[in-house]
Design a protein around this motif. Structure first.
Motif, PDB file in Angstrom:
ATOM      1  N   SER A 178     -14.616  -0.419  14.545  1.00 41.71           N
ATOM      2  CA  SER A 178     -15.663  -1.322  15.000  1.00 41.71           C
ATOM      3  C   SER A 178     -16.590  -1.604  14.011  1.00 41.71           C
ATOM      4  CB  SER A 178     -16.211  -0.650  16.292  1.00 41.71           C
ATOM      5  OG  SER A 178     -16.919   0.766  15.896  1.00 41.71           O
ATOM      6  N   THR A 179     -16.579  -0.717  12.977  1.00 38.27           N
ATOM      7  CA  THR A 179     -17.602  -0.952  11.597  1.00 38.27           C
ATOM      8  C   THR A 179     -17.236  -2.059  11.044  1.00 38.27           C
ATOM      9  OG1 THR A 179     -16.175   0.482  10.457  1.00 38.27           O
ATOM     10  CG2 THR A 179     -17.870   1.486  11.573  1.00 38.27           C
ATOM     11  N   ILE A 180     -16.097  -2.711  10.942  1.00 38.18           N
ATOM     12  CA  ILE A 180     -15.689  -3.955  10.102  1.00 38.18           C
ATOM     13  C   ILE A 180     -16.654  -4.951  10.463  1.00 38.18           C
ATOM     14  CG2 ILE A 180     -14.021  -5.251   9.487  1.00 38.18           C
ATOM     15  CD1 ILE A 180     -11.902  -3.280  10.029  1.00 38.18           C
ATOM     16  N   ALA A 181     -16.628  -5.481  11.750  1.00 34.83           N
ATOM     17  CA  ALA A 181     -17.492  -6.679  11.967  1.00 34.83           C
ATOM     18  C   ALA A 181     -19.042  -6.720  11.611  1.00 34.83           C
ATOM     19  CB  ALA A 181     -17.402  -6.948  13.489  1.00 34.83           C
ATOM     20  N   GLU A 185     -20.760  -8.626   8.801  1.00 34.55           N
ATOM     21  CA  GLU A 185     -21.835  -9.659   8.855  1.00 34.55           C
ATOM     22  C   GLU A 185     -23.038  -9.291   7.990  1.00 34.55           C
ATOM     23  OE1 GLU A 185     -22.698  -8.648  12.896  1.00 34.55           O
ATOM     24  OE2 GLU A 185     -21.002  -9.702  13.953  1.00 34.55           O
ATOM     25  N   ALA A 186     -23.055  -7.778   7.532  1.00 41.14           N
ATOM     26  CA  ALA A 186     -24.116  -7.661   6.472  1.00 41.14           C
ATOM     27  C   ALA A 186     -23.924  -7.909   5.254  1.00 41.14           C
ATOM     28  CB  ALA A 186     -24.424  -6.365   6.603  1.00 41.14           C
ATOM     29  N   HIS A 187     -22.602  -8.101   5.037  1.00 36.16           N
ATOM     30  CA  HIS A 187     -22.048  -8.231   3.649  1.00 36.16           C
ATOM     31  C   HIS A 187     -20.796  -9.439   3.402  1.00 36.16           C
ATOM     32  CE1 HIS A 187     -23.939  -4.539   2.463  1.00 36.16           C
ATOM     33  NE2 HIS A 187     -23.395  -4.117   3.480  1.00 36.16           N
ATOM     34  N   PRO A 188     -21.356 -10.809   4.025  1.00 39.34           N
ATOM     35  CA  PRO A 188     -20.509 -11.747   3.928  1.00 39.34           C
ATOM     36  C   PRO A 188     -20.047 -12.070   2.565  1.00 39.34           C
ATOM     37  CG  PRO A 188     -22.801 -12.499   4.380  1.00 39.34           C
ATOM     38  CD  PRO A 188     -22.625 -11.124   4.263  1.00 39.34           C
ATOM     39  N   ASP A 189     -20.595 -12.210   1.552  1.00 42.80           N
ATOM     40  CA  ASP A 189     -20.209 -12.490   0.262  1.00 42.80           C
ATOM     41  C   ASP A 189     -19.425 -11.729  -0.453  1.00 42.80           C
ATOM     42  OD1 ASP A 189     -22.033 -10.484   0.335  1.00 42.80           O
ATOM     43  OD2 ASP A 189     -23.031 -11.463  -1.707  1.00 42.80           O
ATOM     44  N   GLY A 200      -8.734 -16.073   8.837  1.00 44.33           N
ATOM     45  CA  GLY A 200      -8.871 -16.562  10.069  1.00 44.33           C
ATOM     46  C   GLY A 200      -8.914 -15.111  11.127  1.00 44.33           C
ATOM     47  N   VAL A 201      -9.114 -14.156  10.556  1.00 45.72           N
ATOM     48  CA  VAL A 201      -8.918 -12.872  11.262  1.00 45.72           C
ATOM     49  C   VAL A 201     -10.228 -12.525  12.047  1.00 45.72           C
ATOM     50  CG1 VAL A 201      -8.574 -10.341  11.013  1.00 45.72           C
ATOM     51  CG2 VAL A 201      -7.378 -11.665   9.453  1.00 45.72           C
ATOM     52  N   ASP A 202      -9.744 -11.987  13.295  1.00 44.65           N
ATOM     53  CA  ASP A 202     -11.025 -11.571  14.232  1.00 44.65           C
ATOM     54  C   ASP A 202     -11.458 -10.286  13.924  1.00 44.65           C
ATOM     55  OD1 ASP A 202     -12.673 -10.965  16.346  1.00 44.65           O
ATOM     56  OD2 ASP A 202     -11.201 -11.238  17.692  1.00 44.65           O
ATOM     57  N   LEU A 203     -12.508 -10.106  13.611  1.00 44.05           N
ATOM     58  CA  LEU A 203     -13.118  -8.868  12.896  1.00 44.05           C
ATOM     59  C   LEU A 203     -13.585  -7.869  14.135  1.00 44.05           C
ATOM     60  CD1 LEU A 203     -15.257  -9.961  10.066  1.00 44.05           C
ATOM     61  CD2 LEU A 203     -12.925  -9.390   9.867  1.00 44.05           C
ATOM     62  N   HIS A 204     -13.483  -8.325  15.265  1.00 45.25           N
ATOM     63  CA  HIS A 204     -14.137  -7.791  16.452  1.00 45.25           C
ATOM     64  C   HIS A 204     -12.755  -7.009  17.233  1.00 45.25           C
ATOM     65  CE1 HIS A 204     -17.332 -10.381  15.698  1.00 45.25           C
ATOM     66  NE2 HIS A 204     -18.115  -9.442  16.110  1.00 45.25           N
ATOM     67  N   ILE A 205     -12.317  -5.839  16.564  1.00 39.98           N
ATOM     68  CA  ILE A 205     -10.983  -5.343  17.148  1.00 39.98           C
ATOM     69  C   ILE A 205     -11.261  -4.038  17.233  1.00 39.98           C
ATOM     70  CG2 ILE A 205      -9.576  -7.002  16.132  1.00 39.98           C
ATOM     71  CD1 ILE A 205      -8.787  -4.837  13.884  1.00 39.98           C
ATOM     72  N   GLY A 206     -12.189  -3.328  16.864  1.00 38.94           N
ATOM     73  CA  GLY A 206     -12.283  -2.036  16.815  1.00 38.94           C
ATOM     74  C   GLY A 206     -12.282  -1.302  18.206  1.00 38.94           C
ATOM     75  N   ALA A 229      -9.301   0.968   0.764  1.00 41.77           N
ATOM     76  CA  ALA A 229     -10.057  -0.087   1.629  1.00 41.77           C
ATOM     77  C   ALA A 229     -10.471   0.647   2.780  1.00 41.77           C
ATOM     78  CB  ALA A 229      -8.842  -1.295   2.111  1.00 41.77           C
ATOM     79  N   PHE A 230     -11.621  -0.055   3.345  1.00 42.38           N
ATOM     80  CA  PHE A 230     -12.447   0.214   4.538  1.00 42.38           C
ATOM     81  C   PHE A 230     -12.610   1.770   4.536  1.00 42.38           C
ATOM     82  CE2 PHE A 230      -9.100  -3.088   5.753  1.00 42.38           C
ATOM     83  CZ  PHE A 230      -9.708  -3.822   6.223  1.00 42.38           C
ATOM     84  N   GLY A 231     -13.031   1.953   3.403  1.00 38.79           N
ATOM     85  CA  GLY A 231     -14.007   3.502   3.297  1.00 38.79           C
ATOM     86  C   GLY A 231     -14.825   3.491   4.171  1.00 38.79           C
ATOM     87  N   PHE A 232     -15.736   2.652   4.541  1.00 38.09           N
ATOM     88  CA  PHE A 232     -16.934   2.646   5.368  1.00 38.09           C
ATOM     89  C   PHE A 232     -16.440   3.065   6.655  1.00 38.09           C
ATOM     90  CE2 PHE A 232     -15.940  -1.706   4.837  1.00 38.09           C
ATOM     91  CZ  PHE A 232     -15.832  -2.226   6.182  1.00 38.09           C
ATOM     92  N   ALA A 233     -15.133   2.927   7.159  1.00 34.48           N
ATOM     93  CA  ALA A 233     -14.811   3.101   8.507  1.00 34.48           C
ATOM     94  C   ALA A 233     -14.781   4.740   8.630  1.00 34.48           C
ATOM     95  CB  ALA A 233     -13.701   2.488   8.763  1.00 34.48           C
ATOM     96  N   PHE A 234     -14.810   5.389   7.779  1.00 32.68           N
ATOM     97  CA  PHE A 234     -14.463   6.941   7.886  1.00 32.68           C
ATOM     98  C   PHE A 234     -15.800   7.681   7.593  1.00 32.68           C
ATOM     99  CE2 PHE A 234     -10.352   5.438   6.299  1.00 32.68           C
ATOM    100  CZ  PHE A 234      -9.733   5.748   7.021  1.00 32.68           C
TER     101      PHE A 234
END
Length: 331
Positions: A178-181, A185-189, A200-206, A229-234
């Protein structure tokens, strides 16, 4: 005299314990299909010690010198399973696999269905990857034709990028998707977020991922995790179950997964400090093997390095450090 004999015996035994598990002249290789429930079988490549003659063989965009489908040399061999990065395949780290096999390891690398170069249909169903890696360990220890020559007590794992995420979960990590979306949103670039948007991936999956979706594998006793990847999710609590020793690699010029949201987050939140390496002037894809012309032309984005960075020289040192780590932790 008797004391001298006893001392010589003890020294000989110690040297035997310190020596590699096998002295083999070459590396064997084979491709296998692994049952995957109701889905199509998974494809894996396996490198292993052999004394059979080796010859050049094409593997994807690389040429490796191996003995195809040759007999396995040695017994009680340690096993290292590999998990590739997003959009790659089992041959994505063939030079590291070869280095480990030359050192006496059996290496099994998986193509993660749904997150390969030719199929990105399930790229954010990240819970599929640890389950697939678990199935690879099952296959190698129970069903592979050489399983009797493996030591089930000496299993390691190597993972790059999405594969680093995969191995963290296998070691006991429980990510919060749930941290991915909000992160994107904060780092779109950021490259990762741009790539997910482009796909086209839906980020709201967590919120819909049950905790028991994450498959752990306590048989894995040590791990090399590269630019995860996705280190911020841990968070720290979500890595509290990781007990195995970890060697963690970071590229100082990683623009695909920029600091401090990935490698540093993992480093800071692991319950035990990893063997942490920061590679000066390296980019994210410099952890992939040096490219030849067959790959450089179609995929310059993963083959280009900074002018000051010698990818070939780095991989010689990188592979040697990976081998030393597994030799020390999978005794």
């Amino acid at each position: 005299m008797h004391a001298a004999v006893r001392l010589l015996t003890i020294v000989t035994l110690l040297l035997g314990l310190m020596a590699p598990s096998v002295f083999a002249a070459n590396v064997g290789f084979e491709e296998v299909k692994i049952p995957n429930g109701a889905e199509a079988p998974l494809t894996a490549g396996i490198w292993y010690p052999t004394n059979a003659p080796a010859t050049p063989h094409v593997l994807g965009n690389f040429t490796q010198t191996v003995a195809a489908d040759a007999p396995i040399a040695g017994n009680r061999l340690p096993l290292v399973v590999m998990s590739h990065g997003g959009g790659s395949w089992y041959g994505g780290h063939d030079d590291t696999a070869l280095a480990l096999a030359h050192a006496g390891f059996v290496v099994a690398a998986l193509s993660h269905a749904g997150d390969t170069f030719d199929d990105q249909s399930r790229v954010l169903q990240l819970w599929r990857r640890p389950a697939q890696l678990h199935g690879l360990v099952d296959y190698m220890l129970d069903k592979w034709h050489g399983h009797a020559q493996l030591d089930a007590a000496r299993v390691g794992a190597f993972g790059f990028s999405n594969g680093g995420f995969t191995v963290l979960v296998a070691l006991g990590g429980v990510p919060d998707l749930s941290t991915i979306a909000p992160f994107c949103e904060a780092h779109p670039d950021q490259d990762l977020c741009e790539a997910l948007e482009h796909a086209g991936v839906d980020l709201h999956i967590g919120a819909n991922v049950p905790a028991d979706a994450w498959v752990h594998d306590p048989r894995i006793r040590a791990a090399v995790i590269v630019a995860p990847a996705f280190g911020f999710a841990f968070s720290g609590a979500r890595l509290s179950g990781v007990r195995a020793p970890v060697q963690l690699w970071s590229a100082a010029d990683d623009r695909h997964q920029p600091h401090p949201y990935y490698d540093e987050a993992v480093r800071d939140n692991l319950p035990h400090a990893p063997d942490f390496h920061v590679v000066a002037n390296a980019g994210h894809y410099d952890f992939l093997p040096p490219c030849d012309a067959r790959l450089s032309r179609p995929r310059p984005e993963i083959c280009s390095s900074l002018p000051s960075f010698d990818r070939e020289a780095f991989h010689e040192q990188f592979n040697a450090d990976v081998v030393r780590f597994f030799e020390a932790t999978l005794r």
